[in-house]
Design a protein around this motif. Sequence first.
Motif, mmCIF file in Angstrom:
data_model
loop_
_atom_site.group_PDB
_atom_site.id
_atom_site.type_symbol
_atom_site.label_atom_id
_atom_site.label_comp_id
_atom_site.label_asym_id
_atom_site.label_seq_id
_atom_site.Cartn_x
_atom_site.Cartn_y
_atom_site.Cartn_z
ATOM 1 N N SER A 1 0.815 -1.215 0.000
ATOM 2 C CA SER A 1 0.000 0.000 0.000
ATOM 3 C C SER A 1 0.851 1.269 0.000
ATOM 4 C CB SER A 1 -0.944 0.037 1.221
ATOM 5 O OG SER A 1 -1.534 -1.216 1.448
ATOM 6 N N GLY A 2 2.046 1.186 -0.553
ATOM 7 C CA GLY A 2 2.906 2.367 -0.628
ATOM 8 C C GLY A 2 3.532 2.746 0.694
ATOM 9 N N LYS A 3 3.511 1.815 1.645
ATOM 10 C CA LYS A 3 4.034 2.151 2.976
ATOM 11 C C LYS A 3 5.520 1.854 3.135
ATOM 12 C CE LYS A 3 -0.314 2.181 5.369
ATOM 13 N NZ LYS A 3 -1.184 1.565 6.351
ATOM 14 N N ARG B 1 -12.652 2.985 1.104
ATOM 15 C CA ARG B 1 -12.912 1.699 1.740
ATOM 16 C C ARG B 1 -13.343 1.837 3.205
ATOM 17 N NH1 ARG B 1 -10.784 -3.071 -0.327
ATOM 18 N NH2 ARG B 1 -9.287 -1.915 -1.554
ATOM 19 N N GLY B 2 -12.844 2.904 3.862
ATOM 20 C CA GLY B 2 -13.099 3.080 5.287
ATOM 21 C C GLY B 2 -14.566 3.191 5.662
ATOM 22 N N SER C 1 -7.243 5.720 1.957
ATOM 23 C CA SER C 1 -5.842 5.617 2.380
ATOM 24 C C SER C 1 -4.942 6.386 1.425
ATOM 25 C CB SER C 1 -5.412 4.158 2.503
ATOM 26 O OG SER C 1 -5.526 3.521 1.258
ATOM 27 N N ALA D 1 -3.915 5.472 -2.313
ATOM 28 C CA ALA D 1 -2.996 4.824 -3.248
ATOM 29 C C ALA D 1 -2.559 5.875 -4.266
ATOM 30 C CB ALA D 1 -3.711 3.677 -3.964
ATOM 31 N N PHE D 2 -1.375 5.688 -4.857
ATOM 32 C CA PHE D 2 -0.854 6.737 -5.739
ATOM 33 C C PHE D 2 -1.797 7.009 -6.908
ATOM 34 C CE2 PHE D 2 0.647 4.798 -9.654
ATOM 35 C CZ PHE D 2 0.741 3.467 -9.332
ATOM 36 N N ASN E 1 -8.881 10.080 8.289
ATOM 37 C CA ASN E 1 -8.508 8.667 8.242
ATOM 38 C C ASN E 1 -7.888 8.295 9.577
ATOM 39 O OD1 ASN E 1 -7.124 6.124 7.581
ATOM 40 N ND2 ASN E 1 -7.620 6.663 5.479
ATOM 41 N N LYS E 2 -8.209 7.099 10.064
ATOM 42 C CA LYS E 2 -7.690 6.747 11.402
ATOM 43 C C LYS E 2 -6.246 6.264 11.363
ATOM 44 C CE LYS E 2 -9.541 2.067 11.528
ATOM 45 N NZ LYS E 2 -10.537 1.174 12.067
ATOM 46 N N ASP E 3 -5.728 5.959 10.171
ATOM 47 C CA ASP E 3 -4.360 5.459 10.041
ATOM 48 C C ASP E 3 -3.386 6.624 9.826
ATOM 49 O OD1 ASP E 3 -1.992 4.260 9.417
ATOM 50 O OD2 ASP E 3 -2.679 3.337 7.552
ATOM 51 N N ASP F 1 -0.413 6.658 9.098
ATOM 52 C CA ASP F 1 0.541 6.407 8.017
ATOM 53 C C ASP F 1 -0.115 6.420 6.633
ATOM 54 O OD1 ASP F 1 2.572 6.075 9.890
ATOM 55 O OD2 ASP F 1 2.123 3.947 10.136
ATOM 56 N N PRO G 1 -1.080 7.345 3.111
ATOM 57 C CA PRO G 1 -0.432 8.270 2.174
ATOM 58 C C PRO G 1 -1.286 9.489 1.821
ATOM 59 C CG PRO G 1 -0.196 5.995 1.407
ATOM 60 C CD PRO G 1 -1.133 5.968 2.576
ATOM 61 N N PHE H 1 -2.408 11.634 3.655
ATOM 62 C CA PHE H 1 -1.977 12.790 4.444
ATOM 63 C C PHE H 1 -0.812 13.556 3.803
ATOM 64 C CE2 PHE H 1 -4.009 10.295 7.996
ATOM 65 C CZ PHE H 1 -5.091 11.148 8.137
#
Lengths: 263, 324
Positions: free
Chosen positions: B137-139, B212-213, B270, B272-273, B289-291, B293, B295, B297
Amino acid sequence: MKTFVCIKRVPDTSEAEVKVDATGKEVDSSRFSFDINDADNYAVEEAILIKEAKEGTVQVICLGPKDADVMIRMALAKGGDSAIRVEDPRIFAKDPLQVAKVLAATIKQEGDFDLVLTGCMSADNWNMAVGVALAEELGVPHAAMVNKVEVLDGKVKVNRELEGGLSEVLEVSLPAVLTIQTGINEPRYAPIRGIRAAQKKELKVLGLDDLGVAEDEVSEANSLIELMQMYVPELESKAEIIEGEPEEKAEIMAQKLVKGGLL
Amino acid sequence: MGDLFVLAEHRQGELREITFEMLSKAPEVAKELGGDVVTVLLGSGVDAFAEKLAAYSDKVLYVDDPLFADYNSDKYQKVLAELLKTHKPDVFMVGHTTQGVDMAPALAVELKLPMVTDVMDIHFSDGKLSPVRQYYSGKVNADFGFKGDPPYLLTIREASFEIVEGSKQGAIEKVESPLKEDLDYRRFIEYIEAEVGDVDITQSEILVAVGRGIREDKNMTLIEDLAKAIGADICGSRAATDAGWLPHDRQVGTSGRVVKPKLYIAIGISGAFQHLAGMKGAKTIVAINKDPDAPIFTEADYAIIDDLFKVVPKLTEKITELKG
């Protein structure tokens, strides 16, 4: 129609914290949840829809660990006839061209086929390469990123999803490999009766020796590419982070939007 | 030393941006390789493209043949394999696009080329080419090296390199196509243009985007309520349209629409690029978003790192109050 569908077990990292492990070349996956790759799930559904319309068989192939058996059984429960899982620690799965060789050897061992479906991309590696490489290994034509399939006599008419919502319609002779894009259909849930029946369907587990593939052809040492290091990139964000409890955050943001003239 | 080959990508009478993105990075790579930037162009009636590309290349090699009127990965593969065998460049750059990914892996298998896909940056360490790509996921990023012999095949992610106007005056060389007759096993029929639904999101001033969230169709009311309160149109990520929560013409990203609204509120996306490429031109971006990390953001102006189910209803309520 004799159809193979290739599926992969992948972690869901969309909301997970991802950390590089001690090797520096892989991530620590101990806390990830895993499932069938999204695009592969659509490929399974498409294979079963084709079987329902044209009769024939659907064989599921998966390169992966024993934990993948759950999702393989799920594909069988939906209508797959039998499955092969290939597992061998000598295979370098980070090289899509090595993976394609293993899948090609597996399919060749099973004899003739009309169609091979794969997902167009795996959610962990993002190569978008295995299906198209597999077609070349098998010596058959292909189409990538397919979002519509119509089986005709000796050929398929497919739509490829291009950029910006544009589609390309083409005809490809059978046998062929199609890489399936998400959204092509509505993947079904496995019926309870199917789940029971799936337990009795054949699931063969094979290694490189069973496939007659030499370690040299698919190992990390003999890959033409080298993954040197993995690292978590610095996230460069210019964002103002809104702090507080959820309600406070909402209040602050609402103020900014309404009073800041953004609406 | 060897040259850098770049495949020009075009469709429906236009050179695509990825071509110029690759060609803008190319001089730096070619300098390290100690060779020339050679653009390869396959098409029909493409003299004008060749002229334009010469400004970005030391040389343009082009095939002008009616067999190449429309893209066909198998035809491309046949001609490119011959060109690579004849000219033996060090590196061959192809777009990681719907054209590139439909062709490059097969070419790599045919010629046993070392290939790294979806490359977002290119470094050299100790004079050796090292492409960078992402996983999970680009992480995480990964630096690659090559062990086999060149040509090295790279598929290049869209929007990875800024376009720099070309000022070269490269030589233009027309080459005869080694392909003498059409292929019968893969036939182009037609293009189907994108459907335009009731709302054209490329024209929207304010967009609320959902991913998706949001988890289930029934939760879409949260999004609809917010959109109504602020007079926004609703769009979404690929996950949202694939799941059927939104029609396909509401998808933002490389495979959907590129939008440039005044305000873009991304909820449960999230990032994605492919999605970021479709919305980073928005003037103001709010991401929920709760994450931490995620992307998304990296493109946001305002970041709300929290549970959307707690924040969004309150946001709607507060905005409604404030607007009176």
